[in-house]
Design a protein around this motif. Structure first.
Motif, short mmCIF file in Angstrom:
data_model
loop_
_atom_site.label_atom_id
_atom_site.label_comp_id
_atom_site.label_asym_id
_atom_site.label_seq_id
_atom_site.Cartn_x
_atom_site.Cartn_y
_atom_site.Cartn_z
N GLU A 59 0.86 -1.19 0.00
CA GLU A 59 0.00 0.00 0.00
C GLU A 59 0.89 1.23 0.00
O GLU A 59 1.82 1.34 0.81
N ASN A 118 -4.64 5.15 -1.96
CA ASN A 118 -5.85 5.65 -1.31
C ASN A 118 -6.44 6.81 -2.09
O ASN A 118 -5.71 7.67 -2.59
N GLU A 151 -8.05 2.29 -3.20
CA GLU A 151 -8.72 2.09 -1.91
C GLU A 151 -9.69 3.23 -1.66
O GLU A 151 -9.31 4.40 -1.65
N ASP A 181 -11.66 0.27 2.07
CA ASP A 181 -10.75 0.50 3.19
C ASP A 181 -11.55 0.62 4.49
O ASP A 181 -12.72 1.00 4.46
N LYS A 202 -10.91 -4.50 3.23
CA LYS A 202 -9.82 -4.35 4.19
C LYS A 202 -10.43 -4.21 5.57
O LYS A 202 -11.08 -3.18 5.87
N GLU A 238 -5.97 -5.26 8.26
CA GLU A 238 -5.05 -4.16 8.54
C GLU A 238 -4.62 -4.18 10.00
O GLU A 238 -5.32 -4.69 10.86
#
Ligand code: C2E
Ligand code: MG
Ligand code: MG
Ligand code: MG
Length: 293
Positions: A59, A118, A151, A181, A202, A238
């Motif tokens: 990421e 992101n 994300e 996310d 996630k 995560e």
């Protein structure tokens, strides 16, 4: 006495607010030139395939090397950048960095390899024509879209704008993958999972942090994973910080893990070294794929 104590804490409170506000104003001012002054940094955090224990994805996470304040966390400057609109230029910048690194690193990696970027909801309101540029950039670079995961958070899909829907379809056309996310912290309306083509959930770190055999977080994670798999989605946990959390996630068939147990986000050159080390280990002893924490 209570009255003067109240006055004092009120004064303290308003000082704290003023301090926070002036910090925000000066951050906003300094952000305007951060991109052109080359002050942004792209960090990469490994994402591990839980079954193999290997790094298979990453990421991209932004940092700001402020000239006087040092390295600033995105938790501080992303909300400001969203308000000022600077998030647009910053988002383009990190997308480019991530794509270029994906191009370099894919030679060392297997077919699961992708780098996540992101995107804040405000990044979706940009003119579609302008947004198209970053997809053009991918094509010019010769990078397969499947090497990029975007994300987004659940809120974006709750009452989606036609622009958002169109944008997600464009991603889909280019093979770009989509991850939700911080799953479980928002509205967790499940209807959008049907409506949009999502690739990953996630699981938010608040669930991972509290994982213990059979407890509430464990049951929730397990339910999320069962559901995701039935819908054909993969799950990334995560905030994995301990061996116990990793073991429990393996028990409930989670696909991927990301967290300080494996590695914090690191600069690109450090991440590249981790990949080199991993590919050497695989050559020397394919069965001993142990990552250094
Ligand atoms: P996120 O996308 O949910 O990223 C995960 C955050 O968790 C990262 O914080 C990461 O450093 C942190 N983290 C990873 N493993 C662990 C762990 O084991 N324990 C704990 N306690 N934390 C862990 P970071 O880098 O500070 O980023 C915070 C948020 O800022 C991100 O949350 C994301 O929403 C936003 N952000 C970061 N980079 C970008 C960007 O390039 N664009 C946009 N729009 N937002 C970004
Ligand atoms: Mg993220
Ligand atoms: Mg998250
Ligand atoms: Mg987030």
């Amino acid at each position: 006495d209570a009255k003067s104590h109240g006055r004092n804490s009120l004064r303290f409170f308003s000082l704290a607010i003023r301090e926070a506000l002036s910090q925000r104003v000066s951050l906003a001012r300094d952000l305007r030139t951060a991109v052109e002054n080359g002050e942004l940094r792209d960090y990469y955090q490994p994402i591990i395939n839980l079954q193999s224990g290997l790094i298979v994805k990453a990421e991209a996470l932004m940092r700001w090397q402020h000239p006087t304040r040092g390295l600033i966390s995105p938790a501080l400057f992303i909300p400001v950048a969203e308000e000022t609109g600077d998030i647009m230029a910053m988002g383009h910048w990190i997308f480019q960095q991530a794509a270029q690194h994906a191009l370099q690193w894919q030679a060392w990696m297997g077919d699961e390899f992708a780098i996540s970027v992101n995107k804040s909801p405000v990044q979706f309101v940009e003119q579609l024509t302008k947004q198209y540029d970053c997809l053009e950039a991918l094509r010019d670079m010769g990078l397969d879209g499947k090497r990029i995961v975007v994300e987004i958070t659940e809120g974006l899909l709750l009452n989606p704008d036609p622009v958002v829907e169109q944008r997600l379809l464009q991603f889909r056309d280019r093979g770009i993958q989509v991850a939700i996310d911080d799953f479980g912290t928002g509205y967790s309306s499940l209807s959008y999972l049907n409506k949009f083509d999502i690739d990953y959930l996630k699981i938010d770190q608040s669930f991972t942090r509290n994982l213990n055999a059979g407890n509430q977080s464990y049951v929730l994670c397990e339910a999320i994973i069962v559901m995701a798999h039935k819908l054909g989605l993969k799950v990334i946990a995560e905030g994995v910080e301990t061996a116990l959390q990793r073991d429990l996630l393996l028990d409930i068939h989670c696909d991927y893990a990301q967290g300080f147990f494996y590695s914090p986000p690191v600069p690109a050159d450090v991440f590249a070294q981790m990949l080199v080390q991993q590919s050497r280990q695989a050559v020397i002893s394919p069965r001993k794929r142990v990552l250094k924490a």
